[in-house]
Design a protein around this motif. Structure first.
Motif, PDB file in Angstrom:
ATOM      1  N   UNK A  81       0.836  -1.205   0.000  1.00 24.88           N
ATOM      2  CA  UNK A  81       0.000   0.000   0.000  1.00 24.88           C
ATOM      3  C   UNK A  81       0.869   1.254   0.000  1.00 24.88           C
ATOM      4  N   UNK A  82       1.997   1.183   0.669  1.00 31.40           N
ATOM      5  CA  UNK A  82       2.920   2.323   0.732  1.00 31.40           C
ATOM      6  C   UNK A  82       3.461   2.652  -0.657  1.00 31.40           C
ATOM      7  N   UNK A  83       3.815   1.611  -1.444  1.00 31.89           N
ATOM      8  CA  UNK A  83       4.333   1.813  -2.807  1.00 31.89           C
ATOM      9  C   UNK A  83       3.249   2.392  -3.717  1.00 31.89           C
ATOM     10  N   UNK A  84       2.002   1.935  -3.551  1.00 30.24           N
ATOM     11  CA  UNK A  84       0.888   2.462  -4.358  1.00 30.24           C
ATOM     12  C   UNK A  84       0.662   3.932  -4.054  1.00 30.24           C
ATOM     13  N   UNK A  85       0.721   4.310  -2.776  1.00 30.62           N
ATOM     14  CA  UNK A  85       0.545   5.718  -2.393  1.00 30.62           C
ATOM     15  C   UNK A  85       1.677   6.578  -2.965  1.00 30.62           C
ATOM     16  N   UNK A  86       2.884   6.070  -2.910  1.00 37.30           N
ATOM     17  CA  UNK A  86       4.040   6.790  -3.460  1.00 37.30           C
ATOM     18  C   UNK A  86       3.866   6.984  -4.964  1.00 37.30           C
ATOM     19  N   UNK A 104       2.600  10.452  -9.718  1.00 38.52           N
ATOM     20  CA  UNK A 104       1.868  10.523 -10.976  1.00 38.52           C
ATOM     21  C   UNK A 104       0.726  11.532 -10.937  1.00 38.52           C
ATOM     22  N   UNK A 105       0.584  12.301  -9.855  1.00 42.50           N
ATOM     23  CA  UNK A 105      -0.578  13.180  -9.664  1.00 42.50           C
ATOM     24  C   UNK A 105      -0.745  14.217 -10.789  1.00 42.50           C
TER      25      UNK A 105
END
Length: 181
Positions: free
Chosen positions: A4-9, A14-15
Motif C-alpha cells: 500500500x505504501x508503494x501504491x501511495x508513493x 503521478x498526480x
C-alpha cells in the motif's frame, strides 16, 4: 505483490501526469528541405539516360556544392604531405584560369584545354577560379559544382583543394597536375 505504501508513493508521483492525446509520432517535423538546385539536378539526371559528352566528362551524378563550401579531392597514390602543401598555398601557382562568364559547355571545353596545355608545358600547380554563384539557383553554386565534378574526372589531375582567401577562397581551387609521360 505491491505494498500500500508503494501504491501511495506512485499515486503522489503521478498526480500531475496527463494522458497523451495521440499516439503517432510527427515524422514530418524533422524533414530536411532539399535545395532547388539539387532537385533540378536530380530531375535532369532522371530524364537524361547517358550524359557523357564526347570529351569524356560527365554531367551526371553531380552533387550540389554550396557557395562557401570547401572542396578538395585526392587521387589514390598522392602523398598527403603534397596535398597539405597545396591546401596551405605553399606550392607556387604557375598558371591561372578564370571561368567567370563562361557557359557550362564552354567552361568544360576550356577546362580540358587549359589542363592539357598546362601538362604539356610542365606546369604542375595551377589555380582555377570558378566563382561562388551566390546569386543563382537558390544560393547553390553552379559552376563550382560542375568544376568539382569535372576535375575528379580529368586525367592528369592528381588533386585539388579550395584556395586560401588571398587566392580566391572557396571561389577558386588549387589544382595539382601530373607531368605528361
Amino acid at each position: 505483490m505491491v505494498s500500500d505504501e508503494d501504491r501511495d508513493l506512485l499515486a503522489r508521483e503521478m498526480s500531475g501526469v496527463r494522458p497523451i492525446k495521440q499516439n503517432k509520432a510527427d515524422i514530418k517535423s524533422g524533414k530536411v528541405e532539399v535545395p532547388e538546385f539539387t532537385l533540378r539536378l536530380r530531375r535532369r539526371q532522371a530524364t537524361v539516360e547517358n550524359s557523357i559528352n564526347v570529351d569524356g566528362l560527365s554531367d551526371s551524378h553531380l552533387v550540389a556544392v554550396a557557395p562557401e563550401e570547401y572542396i578538395e579531392h585526392l587521387r589514390p597514390g598522392l602523398q598527403h604531405k603534397k596535398l597539405q602543401k597545396l591546401r596551405m598555398g605553399q606550392l607556387e601557382i604557375q598558371y591561372n584560369l578564370d571561368l567567370h562568364g563562361f557557359t557550362f559547355d564552354d567552361a568544360r571545353d576550356m577546362l580540358q584545354r587549359f589542363i592539357s596545355f598546362c601538362r604539356k608545358n610542365h606546369y604542375t600547380t595551377v589555380r582555377i577560379v570558378h566563382g561562388k554563384s551566390r546569386g543563382s539557383w537558390e544560393q547553390q553554386a553552379t559552376m563550382k559544382t560542375y568544376v568539382n565534378a569535372w576535375l575528379k574526372q580529368v586525367p592528369g589531375v592528381l588533386g585539388f583543394a579550395s584556395c586560401l582567401p588571398v587566392d580566391g577562397g572557396t571561389g577558386a581551387v588549387y589544382v595539382l597536375l601530373s607531368r605528361p609521360r
